[in-house]
Design an enzyme around this catalytic site. Structure first.
Site, PDB file in Angstrom:
ATOM      1  N   ASP A  76       0.821  -1.202  -0.181  1.00 41.45           N
ATOM      2  CA  ASP A  76       0.106   0.159  -0.041  1.00 41.45           C
ATOM      3  C   ASP A  76       0.993   1.280  -0.102  1.00 41.45           C
ATOM      4  O   ASP A  76       1.305   1.500   1.109  1.00 41.45           O
ATOM      5  CB  ASP A  76      -0.649   0.032   1.215  1.00 41.45           C
ATOM      6  CG  ASP A  76      -2.013  -1.008   1.231  1.00 41.45           C
ATOM      7  OD1 ASP A  76      -3.062  -0.588   0.611  1.00 41.45           O
ATOM      8  OD2 ASP A  76      -2.123  -1.946   1.911  1.00 41.45           O
ATOM      9  N   ARG A  84       4.129   3.032   3.319  1.00 41.49           N
ATOM     10  CA  ARG A  84       5.010   1.938   3.866  1.00 41.49           C
ATOM     11  C   ARG A  84       6.455   2.385   3.550  1.00 41.49           C
ATOM     12  O   ARG A  84       7.207   2.140   4.503  1.00 41.49           O
ATOM     13  CB  ARG A  84       4.459   0.889   3.169  1.00 41.49           C
ATOM     14  CG  ARG A  84       3.183   0.566   3.345  1.00 41.49           C
ATOM     15  CD  ARG A  84       2.472   0.240   4.871  1.00 41.49           C
ATOM     16  NE  ARG A  84       0.969  -0.139   4.693  1.00 41.49           N
ATOM     17  CZ  ARG A  84       0.093   0.702   5.203  1.00 41.49           C
ATOM     18  NH1 ARG A  84       0.196   1.906   5.934  1.00 41.49           N
ATOM     19  NH2 ARG A  84      -1.113   0.229   5.321  1.00 41.49           N
ATOM     20  N   ARG A 146      -7.277  10.342   1.510  1.00 44.82           N
ATOM     21  CA  ARG A 146      -6.816   9.447   0.619  1.00 44.82           C
ATOM     22  C   ARG A 146      -7.700   9.345  -0.606  1.00 44.82           C
ATOM     23  O   ARG A 146      -7.180   8.855  -1.539  1.00 44.82           O
ATOM     24  CB  ARG A 146      -7.291   7.875   1.227  1.00 44.82           C
ATOM     25  CG  ARG A 146      -6.533   7.925   2.654  1.00 44.82           C
ATOM     26  CD  ARG A 146      -7.005   6.505   3.172  1.00 44.82           C
ATOM     27  NE  ARG A 146      -6.434   5.423   2.332  1.00 44.82           N
ATOM     28  CZ  ARG A 146      -6.976   4.044   2.611  1.00 44.82           C
ATOM     29  NH1 ARG A 146      -8.106   3.903   3.458  1.00 44.82           N
ATOM     30  NH2 ARG A 146      -6.690   3.032   1.921  1.00 44.82           N
ATOM     31  N   LYS A 176      -8.649   1.405  -5.991  1.00 46.13           N
ATOM     32  CA  LYS A 176      -9.465   0.858  -4.737  1.00 46.13           C
ATOM     33  C   LYS A 176     -10.427   2.142  -4.416  1.00 46.13           C
ATOM     34  O   LYS A 176     -10.254   3.090  -4.732  1.00 46.13           O
ATOM     35  CB  LYS A 176      -8.635   0.220  -3.851  1.00 46.13           C
ATOM     36  CG  LYS A 176      -7.818   1.347  -3.094  1.00 46.13           C
ATOM     37  CD  LYS A 176      -6.722   0.804  -2.131  1.00 46.13           C
ATOM     38  CE  LYS A 176      -5.871   1.713  -1.651  1.00 46.13           C
ATOM     39  NZ  LYS A 176      -4.784   1.116  -0.902  1.00 46.13           N
ATOM     40  N   HIS A 177     -11.525   1.581  -3.568  1.00 46.83           N
ATOM     41  CA  HIS A 177     -12.089   0.386  -3.285  1.00 46.83           C
ATOM     42  C   HIS A 177     -13.426   0.072  -3.950  1.00 46.83           C
ATOM     43  O   HIS A 177     -14.416   0.674  -3.605  1.00 46.83           O
ATOM     44  CB  HIS A 177     -12.508   0.450  -1.766  1.00 46.83           C
ATOM     45  CG  HIS A 177     -11.113   0.803  -1.153  1.00 46.83           C
ATOM     46  ND1 HIS A 177     -10.756   2.035  -0.792  1.00 46.83           N
ATOM     47  CD2 HIS A 177     -10.014   0.058  -0.396  1.00 46.83           C
ATOM     48  CE1 HIS A 177      -9.565   2.075  -0.028  1.00 46.83           C
ATOM     49  NE2 HIS A 177      -9.213   0.768   0.227  1.00 46.83           N
ATOM     50  N   HIS A 189     -12.646  -2.072   7.993  1.00 44.65           N
ATOM     51  CA  HIS A 189     -11.519  -2.678   8.814  1.00 44.65           C
ATOM     52  C   HIS A 189     -12.157  -3.164  10.086  1.00 44.65           C
ATOM     53  O   HIS A 189     -11.879  -4.568  10.515  1.00 44.65           O
ATOM     54  CB  HIS A 189     -10.206  -1.978   9.313  1.00 44.65           C
ATOM     55  CG  HIS A 189      -9.370  -1.474   8.125  1.00 44.65           C
ATOM     56  ND1 HIS A 189      -9.577  -0.564   7.557  1.00 44.65           N
ATOM     57  CD2 HIS A 189      -8.235  -2.063   7.658  1.00 44.65           C
ATOM     58  CE1 HIS A 189      -8.695  -0.210   6.422  1.00 44.65           C
ATOM     59  NE2 HIS A 189      -7.752  -1.387   6.634  1.00 44.65           N
ATOM     60  N   ASP A 259      -9.774  -6.527  -1.078  1.00 43.67           N
ATOM     61  CA  ASP A 259      -9.275  -5.953   0.193  1.00 43.67           C
ATOM     62  C   ASP A 259      -8.726  -7.050   1.198  1.00 43.67           C
ATOM     63  O   ASP A 259      -9.288  -8.227   1.070  1.00 43.67           O
ATOM     64  CB  ASP A 259     -10.100  -4.836   0.661  1.00 43.67           C
ATOM     65  CG  ASP A 259      -9.316  -3.766   1.357  1.00 43.67           C
ATOM     66  OD1 ASP A 259      -8.213  -3.855   1.771  1.00 43.67           O
ATOM     67  OD2 ASP A 259     -10.141  -2.553   1.882  1.00 43.67           O
TER      68      ASP A 259
END
Length: 480
Positions: A76, A84, A146, A176-177, A189, A259
């Protein structure tokens, strides 16, 4: 029916899993040799820096090569808040909301390319980005900055530009998503959000950026764990044939990527192996299991897929089709090409973009004298997608909402927050800071009903955003 060993290999090929640490564990090396589709890198895999990631990617490739295959190595890396590769320092490129606000398509494409160059240099061939969600709900707890915009047309053109830039560097995009997580008030999540929009709204808003991504040549698309009653009142998108069928109706023929299946929206009621089978049945091709998983989970998931094929619950042809789509992506994006360095002029262009993003959302009334000002962070937990990473200006004082205030410096306070518009406890803390002089909102620039202060809104955290905010504060006398 092929031999069970052949079906087992196919059941491994459609999985992407993850382990902790910067070296390849022996049990995962075995899985890669046997056919595991690939590895998703998370924070514990990247925290030692780019050279460490490059070595780890080489280990993953070597293990897969022993099985005669090219692996998916994915991550990601959205830029801005979700990074990351640059989690310890902060992203060197603007995130989506700032790019959308700056509204410079050349800058957006250059940013996507810069991310792609960095990933290709590290041996990564699939980026789980960009976000194509239209953040039409200002209280969205997981998409927010985002997203490129609350406007579908703006989001669409920037999604397409970012995809073009990323893929020009030899890294596949995963948009995404799907079909759109922007108009939700929960985080998939930890819950199962509902997108309560009719079909006309979906076509006029949610689907517009995905259609643009398909037309721009996006290599893959990621599902969302949200229920869309207009399409399927029962199952989340990742497990829903009507939802995933809609993506095919848009003309997309590449692999559909799930996902993470460990998220509550997908597997809380059924477990990961069962969710994997349902997702394949619905039309997904590449199954992302989630971070830090034991090798035994991969084998359990493979066993569930094999059992579903043997019982005719899952058609063998569906499994073979999924692997074929993955193979086509890997043929186009093997991740072995060398790419040039990132354009050194991008840093300055990004700061210029950050200035424009600030100007579109900030309350730029005259700031008070900030000579000797101190920085106070009102610290709140980030959503899981962002993670526990650096954000904001380096603070002098860190406060937690609801805790008693400590003794504070006798100086003007630069107070920095994230998403204060949807956190009443943050607003209460700001109200108690008598010397607060300016509010820096690093989250989504929603309507803030708390204490009236001059407000700077960089629209997400990034190093160019820090530079632009610092410029404004220094013009008012801040001497750091």
């Amino acid at each position: 029916m092929p031999p069970s060993s052949a079906v087992e290999t196919l059941a491994l090929r459609v999985q992407v899993s993850a382990f902790a640490g910067s070296t390849l564990p022996a049990d995962y090396a075995d899985l890669l040799r046997e056919g595991l589709g690939g590895i998703c890198l998370f924070g514990t895999n990247t925290e030692a820096g780019e050279e460490s990631v490059r070595r780890l990617a080489a280990e993953i490739r070597s293990a897969s090569a022993l099985g005669g295959r090219v692996p998916v190595i994915t991550i990601d890396e959205e830029g801005g808040d979700v990074t990351r590769m640059e989690a310890l320092t902060g992203s060197s490129v603007l995130g989506a909301a700032a790019l959308g606000a700056a509204d410079d398509l050349t800058l957006t494409e250059e940013t996507g390319r810069a991310v792609g160059v960095r990933l290709a240099r590290a041996g990564i061939n699939l980026d789980l980005a960009p976000v194509a969600d239209v953040n039409s709900n200002a209280d969205n707890p997981v998409i927010a900055t985002r997203s490129f915009s609350h406007d579908a047309g703006v989001a669409a053109k920037h999604v397409a530009a970012w995809v073009r830039g990323l893929e020009s560097a030899g890294v596949a995009a995963c948009v995404k998503h799907f079909p759109g997580h922007g108009d939700t008030g929960q985080d998939s999540h930890v819950a199962l959000p509902v997108l309560d929009a009719d079909l006309a709204t979906l076509h006029e808003r949610e689907l517009v950026p995905f259609q643009a991504a398909v037309e721009a040549g996006a290599a893959s698309v990621m599902t969302s764990h949200i229920v869309v009653p207009a399409l399927d009142p029962d199952l989340p998108g990742t497990l829903s044939a009507p939802v995933l069928g809609l993506l095919r109706e848009l003309g997309f023929d590449g692999p559909i990527v799930t996902d993470a299946l460990d998220m509550a929206g997908a597997s809380a009621e059924r477990g990961i192996p069962a969710a994997a089978v349902l997702s394949l049945e619905a039309g997904a091709d590449l199954l992302v299991l989630g971070p830090d998983k034991p090798a035994s989970l991969v084998r359990d998931t493979a066993a569930a897929i094999v059992a579903a094929v043997e019982s005719s619950e899952l058609a063998l042809e569906r499994l073979q089709d999924a692997v074929a789509r993955i193979d086509r992506l890997l043929a186009d994006f093997p991740g072995t090409e060398q790419r040039p360095d990132i354009d050194p002029k991008l840093e300055q262009r990004s700061i210029e973009g950050a200035r424009r993003a600030l100007a579109t959302a900030s309350d730029l009334t005259e700031l008070p004298d900030l000579a000797g000002a101190r920085v106070v962070t009102v610290d709140t937990e980030a959503n899981i997608a962002v993670g526990d990473v650096r954000w904001g200006l380096p603070p002098d004082v860190v406060l937690r909402p609801g805790e008693p205030l400590p003794e504070l410096p006798d100086a003007p306070l630069i107070v920095q927050v994230r998403d204060a518009h949807r956190r009443p406890d943050v607003g209460q803390t700001v109200a108690e800071l008598r010397s607060a002089a300016v509010l820096v909102e690093w989250g989504w620039p929603g309507t803030y009903n708390g204490r009236r202060l001059p407000r700077l809104c960089p629209q997400g955290f990034s190093l160019p955003g820090v530079a632009a905010v610092t410029e404004i504060l220094r013009r008012s006398g801040w001497d750091r």
